[in-house]
Design a protein around this motif. Structure first.
Motif, PDB file in Angstrom:
ATOM      1  N   VAL A 118     104.988  31.690  76.123  1.00 33.46           N
ATOM      2  CA  VAL A 118     105.530  31.376  74.788  1.00 33.46           C
ATOM      3  C   VAL A 118     104.646  31.990  73.700  1.00 33.46           C
ATOM      4  N   GLY A 119     103.323  31.869  73.874  1.00 35.96           N
ATOM      5  CA  GLY A 119     102.400  32.417  72.874  1.00 35.96           C
ATOM      6  C   GLY A 119     102.566  33.927  72.734  1.00 35.96           C
ATOM      7  N   THR A 120     102.647  34.630  73.859  1.00 30.76           N
ATOM      8  CA  THR A 120     102.815  36.092  73.793  1.00 30.76           C
ATOM      9  C   THR A 120     104.150  36.436  73.142  1.00 30.76           C
ATOM     10  N   PHE A 121     105.183  35.679  73.484  1.00 30.39           N
ATOM     11  CA  PHE A 121     106.504  35.904  72.868  1.00 30.39           C
ATOM     12  C   PHE A 121     106.434  35.764  71.341  1.00 30.39           C
ATOM     13  N   ARG A 122     105.799  34.684  70.892  1.00 30.87           N
ATOM     14  CA  ARG A 122     105.743  34.450  69.429  1.00 30.87           C
ATOM     15  C   ARG A 122     104.883  35.512  68.742  1.00 30.87           C
ATOM     16  N   LEU A 123     103.817  35.895  69.411  1.00 32.72           N
ATOM     17  CA  LEU A 123     102.956  36.942  68.848  1.00 32.72           C
ATOM     18  C   LEU A 123     103.743  38.250  68.727  1.00 32.72           C
ATOM     19  N   LEU A 124     104.485  38.573  69.772  1.00 32.88           N
ATOM     20  CA  LEU A 124     105.292  39.809  69.747  1.00 32.88           C
ATOM     21  C   LEU A 124     106.312  39.777  68.611  1.00 32.88           C
ATOM     22  N   GLN A 125     106.935  38.620  68.425  1.00 29.36           N
ATOM     23  CA  GLN A 125     107.942  38.509  67.361  1.00 29.36           C
ATOM     24  C   GLN A 125     107.325  38.713  65.980  1.00 29.36           C
ATOM     25  N   ALA A 126     106.173  38.051  65.761  1.00 27.05           N
ATOM     26  CA  ALA A 126     105.517  38.169  64.453  1.00 27.05           C
ATOM     27  C   ALA A 126     105.049  39.603  64.229  1.00 27.05           C
ATOM     28  N   VAL A 127     104.503  40.223  65.277  1.00 21.34           N
ATOM     29  CA  VAL A 127     103.998  41.589  65.152  1.00 21.34           C
ATOM     30  C   VAL A 127     105.166  42.560  64.939  1.00 21.34           C
ATOM     31  N   ARG A 128     106.267  42.305  65.609  1.00 24.27           N
ATOM     32  CA  ARG A 128     107.431  43.192  65.442  1.00 24.27           C
ATOM     33  C   ARG A 128     107.929  43.176  63.993  1.00 24.27           C
ATOM     34  N   GLN A 129     107.991  41.972  63.445  1.00 27.93           N
ATOM     35  CA  GLN A 129     108.463  41.838  62.060  1.00 27.93           C
ATOM     36  C   GLN A 129     107.519  42.578  61.096  1.00 27.93           C
ATOM     37  N   TYR A 130     106.220  42.407  61.328  1.00 29.39           N
ATOM     38  CA  TYR A 130     105.203  43.068  60.496  1.00 29.39           C
ATOM     39  C   TYR A 130     105.317  44.591  60.648  1.00 29.39           C
ATOM     40  N   TRP A 131     105.411  45.034  61.895  1.00 30.20           N
ATOM     41  CA  TRP A 131     105.441  46.481  62.200  1.00 30.20           C
ATOM     42  C   TRP A 131     106.679  47.139  61.577  1.00 30.20           C
ATOM     43  N   GLN A 132     107.808  46.429  61.626  1.00 31.53           N
ATOM     44  CA  GLN A 132     109.049  47.024  61.112  1.00 31.53           C
ATOM     45  C   GLN A 132     108.980  47.293  59.609  1.00 31.53           C
ATOM     46  N   ALA A 133     108.147  46.492  58.923  1.00 32.44           N
ATOM     47  CA  ALA A 133     108.066  46.646  57.466  1.00 32.44           C
ATOM     48  C   ALA A 133     107.006  47.669  57.035  1.00 32.44           C
ATOM     49  N   LEU A 134     106.274  48.249  57.999  1.00 34.83           N
ATOM     50  CA  LEU A 134     105.240  49.234  57.638  1.00 34.83           C
ATOM     51  C   LEU A 134     105.893  50.538  57.197  1.00 34.83           C
ATOM     52  N   CYS A 135     105.141  51.353  56.457  1.00 33.08           N
ATOM     53  CA  CYS A 135     105.680  52.662  56.074  1.00 33.08           C
ATOM     54  C   CYS A 135     105.683  53.559  57.318  1.00 33.08           C
ATOM     55  N   ALA A 136     106.403  54.668  57.256  1.00 34.22           N
ATOM     56  CA  ALA A 136     106.638  55.497  58.452  1.00 34.22           C
ATOM     57  C   ALA A 136     105.330  55.923  59.121  1.00 34.22           C
ATOM     58  N   ILE A 137     104.336  56.319  58.351  1.00 33.88           N
ATOM     59  CA  ILE A 137     103.082  56.826  58.957  1.00 33.88           C
ATOM     60  C   ILE A 137     102.340  55.687  59.664  1.00 33.88           C
ATOM     61  N   GLU A 138     102.284  54.518  58.996  1.00 30.66           N
ATOM     62  CA  GLU A 138     101.580  53.368  59.592  1.00 30.66           C
ATOM     63  C   GLU A 138     102.334  52.865  60.837  1.00 30.66           C
ATOM     64  N   LYS A 139     103.639  52.931  60.759  1.00 27.32           N
ATOM     65  CA  LYS A 139     104.480  52.476  61.872  1.00 27.32           C
ATOM     66  C   LYS A 139     104.235  53.336  63.111  1.00 27.32           C
ATOM     67  N   GLU A 140     104.133  54.607  62.874  1.00 29.76           N
ATOM     68  CA  GLU A 140     103.913  55.579  63.946  1.00 29.76           C
ATOM     69  C   GLU A 140     102.546  55.356  64.605  1.00 29.76           C
ATOM     70  N   ALA A 141     101.561  55.034  63.777  1.00 30.19           N
ATOM     71  CA  ALA A 141     100.182  54.920  64.290  1.00 30.19           C
ATOM     72  C   ALA A 141      99.901  53.550  64.900  1.00 30.19           C
ATOM     73  N   PHE A 142     100.738  52.551  64.607  1.00 28.46           N
ATOM     74  CA  PHE A 142     100.458  51.172  65.034  1.00 28.46           C
ATOM     75  C   PHE A 142     100.510  51.044  66.569  1.00 28.46           C
ATOM     76  N   ARG A 143      99.654  50.137  67.116  1.00 24.92           N
ATOM     77  CA  ARG A 143      99.668  49.861  68.561  1.00 24.92           C
ATOM     78  C   ARG A 143      99.514  48.360  68.821  1.00 24.92           C
ATOM     79  N   PHE A 144     100.228  47.887  69.852  1.00 26.38           N
ATOM     80  CA  PHE A 144     100.041  46.521  70.366  1.00 26.38           C
ATOM     81  C   PHE A 144      99.562  46.677  71.802  1.00 26.38           C
ATOM     82  N   LEU A 145      98.282  46.348  72.044  1.00 26.97           N
ATOM     83  CA  LEU A 145      97.747  46.510  73.405  1.00 26.97           C
ATOM     84  C   LEU A 145      97.655  45.144  74.078  1.00 26.97           C
ATOM     85  N   HIS A 146      98.325  45.021  75.194  1.00 21.73           N
ATOM     86  CA  HIS A 146      98.369  43.768  75.938  1.00 21.73           C
ATOM     87  C   HIS A 146      97.442  43.873  77.151  1.00 21.73           C
TER      88      HIS A 146
END
Ligand code: NAD
Ligand code: DAU
Length: 359
Positions: free
Chosen positions: A101-129
């Motif tokens: 559940v924790g990983t799921f919620r973290l992924l959801q919050a990170v996805r929302q944040y990542w989607q709102a980044l500008c194109a360059i930041e979005k491209e460079a962003f990483r989620f390492l599990h």
């Protein structure tokens, strides 16, 4: 900056210390401080402005959303988990709550944040599990080592919960395009390892004159990697890994548990001989096996070497000697863990917060 979750635990704390020693990029460290989280692990970076510690849960969506918005990390490295197989057998609930559940919620919050980044930041962003070789299940004695394409066959509540989190991470890439990386690593050992796990338990029990409990026949095989090598592998994957890929990380060092225990005993005989001159191996006692105990893990780490040029720096001989020496030199850390004093930080911190709030 990067956001590290679970950075007060064994590997997370080693990673944070290692990161700050190798780079000027700040770290936001989100850790719930369960029994496994220990602020003493991070004492050497207390007061370092590059390290921001927040006590909290990866499953607390409001908190994670606020931290992402405030600190704008360029990457998230997710160590936070319940990690002990024996505890998962006695009480699996926390494992499902945090690891799934924790990983799921973290992924959801990170996805929302990542989607709102500008194109360059979005491209460079990483989620390492950060995951484990245990998701692959168990191997026959002569079977080839796990590759990244091995089927997922978890056998314990812990490994099932980690496998579930790996699947969620994969799906968030495949469906939503989140730039994820997954590492599946073998057994780590080294400084700040909580003495419920095999190697630190054997060291502290031996020194305390207690018995050294070996499960079953002691012939279960694990692959062992010095924790600093795991940290360097994660840094390398974060830097150059291909989004959507998984990388196995291991030490090419398969050993039966009983050989590990004898190695620890031999080193202690040399470095801190028993007062009566007898060998520590006399304290070994075979005890009832762990239910569902996986017989053998072995990691094929050729992909990370071939594609990213990573190899472990430490041999088992050098790593285990450093580890035993570390425990001998850090009796205070061990004592704080054993008495529970390491948990006082939470109380002290909240008392300080309350004073500050009422001022
Ligand atoms: P650990 O148990 O020592 O530390 C886990 C940390 O996560 C603790 O500081 C704890 O307080 C924190 N935490 C737990 N639940 C949390 C939550 N809900 N929110 C925020 N923080 C939380 O574990 P470890 O051995 O350092 O393992 C770290 C990661 O590496 C885990 O994901 C584990 O599955 C993985 N891993 C461990 C090994 C190993 O040999 N120890 C090997 C391969 C992979
Ligand atoms: O393989 C990676 C995994 O390694 C990580 O994903 C886990 O988070 C980590 O805890 C570790 O899991 P293990 O179950 O392999 O680690 P542990 O130290 O608990 O046990 C190592 C081996 O030693 C295992 O075969 C069980 C055995 N053992 C363990 C303890 C604590 C004993 O024989 N006696 C013991 O007292």
């Amino acid at each position: 900056m990067i956001l590290v979750t679970g950075g007060a635990g064994f590997i997370g704390a080693n990673f944070v210390l290692d990161w700050l020693a190798n780079s000027d990029e700040p770290v936001l460290n989100l850790d719930k401080l369960t029994y496994a989280g220990n602020r003493n692990n991070l004492a050497s970076v207390d007061g370092d402005a590059r390290h921001v510690f927040v006590q909290g849960d990866i499953g607390d969506t409001a908190l994670v959303e606020r931290l992402l918005a405030e600190h704008k990390p360029r990457a998230v490295v997710n160590f936070a988990a319940e990690s002990h197989v024996d505890r998962s057998i006695h009480g699996p609930e926390d494992f499902i709550q945090t690891n799934v559940v924790g990983t799921f919620r973290l992924l959801q919050a990170v996805r929302q944040y990542w989607q709102a980044l500008c194109a360059i930041e979005k491209e460079a962003f990483r989620f390492l599990h950060v995951s484990t070789d245990e998701v692959y299940g168990t191997l026959a004695p002569d079977a080839p080592a796990f590759t990244e394409t091995h089927t997922t066959e978890p056998n314990s509540p812990y490994s099932a919960s980690k496998a579930a989190s790996d699947h969620l991470v994969r799906a968030w890439h495949h469906t939503f395009g989140l730039p994820v990386l997954t590492t599946n690593c073998s057994n780590n050992y080294g400084p700040y390892h909580f003495p419920e796990k095999l190697i630190p338990l054997m060291i502290v029990n031996a020194l305390a004159g207690k018995s050294l409990p070996v499960y079953g026949d002691g012939m279960q095989v694990r692959d062992w990697l010095y924790v600093a090598d795991h940290c360097s592998a994660i840094r390398r994957v974060l830097e150059a890994g291909k989004p959507g890929e998984t990388y196995n990380v291991g030490g090419w060092n398969e050993m039966p548990n009983i050989d590990i225990v004898h190695t620890v005993c031999r080193l202690l005989d040399e470095l801190r001989p028993r007062a009566d001159g007898k060998p520590y191996a006399e304290q070994i006692s075979y005890v009832q096996d762990r239910p569902g105990h996986d017989r053998r893990y072995a990691i094929d780490a050729r992909k990370i070497e071939r594609e990213l040029g990573w190899k472990p720096a430490e041999t088992f001989e050098s790593g285990i000697r450093k580890t035993v020496q570390w425990y001998l030199e850090h009796a205070g850390w061990v004592a704080d863990v054993q008495t529970g004093a390491y948990r006082d930080w939470v109380q002290t911190q909240y008392a300080a917060d309350a004073v500050a709030a009422s001022a």
